[in-house]
Design an enzyme around this catalytic site. Structure first.
Site, PDB file in Angstrom:
ATOM      1  CG  HIS A 140       8.528   3.070  -1.246  1.00  0.00           C
ATOM      2  ND1 HIS A 140       8.899   3.891  -2.297  1.00  0.00           N
ATOM      3  CD2 HIS A 140       7.602   2.211  -1.774  1.00  0.00           C
ATOM      4  CE1 HIS A 140       8.227   3.550  -3.378  1.00  0.00           C
ATOM      5  NE2 HIS A 140       7.436   2.531  -3.083  1.00  0.00           N
ATOM      6  CD  GLU A 141       5.919  -0.942  -0.339  1.00  0.00           C
ATOM      7  OE1 GLU A 141       4.697  -0.844  -0.535  1.00  0.00           O
ATOM      8  OE2 GLU A 141       6.739  -0.982  -1.264  1.00  0.00           O
ATOM      9  CG  HIS A 144       2.732   3.225  -1.711  1.00  0.00           C
ATOM     10  ND1 HIS A 144       2.676   4.162  -2.711  1.00  0.00           N
ATOM     11  CD2 HIS A 144       3.763   2.392  -2.030  1.00  0.00           C
ATOM     12  CE1 HIS A 144       3.637   3.922  -3.601  1.00  0.00           C
ATOM     13  NE2 HIS A 144       4.308   2.871  -3.206  1.00  0.00           N
ATOM     14  CD  GLU A 215       5.676   2.515  -6.696  1.00  0.00           C
ATOM     15  OE1 GLU A 215       6.598   2.534  -5.859  1.00  0.00           O
ATOM     16  OE2 GLU A 215       4.610   1.893  -6.510  1.00  0.00           O
TER      17      GLU A 215
END
Length: 316
Positions: A140-141, A144, A215
């Site tokens: 997930h990070e 980004h 997100e």
């Protein structure tokens, strides 16, 4: 640089529109300050200094605020191994890996571009998550970073920071220097405060709207990259539940960086304030992951299990 993270055209469109609108707002704000303060040099120096500090040193500022430190492979070998594996799968440069000593389970990514990125996890997160759950959070990070929305959020929040600083400066100047100022100066300062407050409010709403979508985009990209949306759902449920049990007073320092976190440090699910939240609700995120799980033919796994032993803890 193109990674194997699934591209998101809707995210790119939203980032472009947000930056365009904030750019217009920025030009108008700077012009208004120059007219009101009658000193273009003061405005340029103030705006330039804040931009350089926030854009070029955003990673160091975030690490310092969250008590994070860069860690080497020898100290956290399993954490580095997960990041190495994900970066190899995604075909992207490996970011700097950092760990914060905070017990609050969370993670964040920062940096001005993929070549100057930092991914930081807290010891609280490492202690609570199973290896597959940690992999989902780190994916997930990293998404980004790959989508470049970390840099966009950093640039977008710059205008709000400047407006906030101007409001504080003008307010205290009026408060402590009122006796030595004439009426015209007081009107100018009041106008500066009003314009800055309006700019802050508009930029606040634009950034929050973009943040909520990014997100969801990161959850989606991470689930597709790892092929295990249920592991990410389990991590989300576990982390959100544990944060909800942390006293609000202990979360206040962390809340300033909510826009960068894996899940917000609010301690509760938003009600009407969801329209001003940096993240979509847990329900929305789990619903999306459930749909992806069904598309991939993965058996849904509820994310309500107890704290795991973790697989990326400190060596030794």
């Amino acid at each position: 640089m193109r990674s194997r993270f699934r591209s998101d055209r809707r995210l790119t469109l939203r980032m472009t529109i947000t930056l365009f609108l904030l750019g217009l707002l920025y030009v108008g704000f700077v012009a208004a300050l120059i007219v009101l303060l009658k000193s273009w040099l003061l405005v340029v120096v103030l705006v330039g200094a804040v931009f350089v500090a926030q854009f070029w040193f955003s990673d160091r500022i975030a690490l310092f605020a969250m008590r994070g430190r860069v860690v080497e492979r020898a100290e956290y070998p399993e954490l580095h191994a997960v990041v190495d594996r994900l970066c190899a799968i995604a075909d992207m440069p490996k970011p700097v890996v950092a760990v914060s000593g905070m017990d609050m389970p969370n993670a964040f990514a920062t940096g001005r571009d993929p070549d100057h990125a930092v991914v930081c996890v807290t010891t609280g997160l490492l202690r609570r998550l199973e290896p597959a759950e940690l992999e989902g959070v780190l994916a997930h990070e990293l998404s980004h970073v790959a989508h470049k929305d970390v840099a966009v959020i950093t640039v977008a929040s710059f205008l709000g920071v400047v407006a906030g600083l101007v409001v504080r400066f003008a307010f205290y100047s009026q408060l402590f220097g009122g006796g030595r100022r004439d009426q015209n100066t007081a009107v100018v300062l009041a106008t500066v405060i009003g314009v800055s407050a309006a700019v802050y409010a508009i930029s606040f709403l634009l950034i929050r709207a973009l943040s909520r979508y990014r997100e969801l985009a990161a959850d989606r990209a991470a689930a597709l990259l790892t092929g295990r949306p249920s592991a990410l759902a389990a991590a989300l449920t576990k982390v959100s539940g544990d944060i909800a049990r942390i006293p609000t007073k202990d979360l206040r320092t962390a809340q300033a960086f909510n826009a960068f976190y894996f899940t917000p440090a609010t301690g509760k699910e938003p009600g009407v304030e969801r329209f001003f939240s940096t993240h979509p609700s847990l329900e929305q995120r789990l619903e999306q992951l459930g749909r992806i799980s069904a598309e991939l033919g993965e058996a849904a796994v509820p994310g309500t299990g107890g704290a795991g032993t973790g697989g990326a803890g400190k060596a030794g």
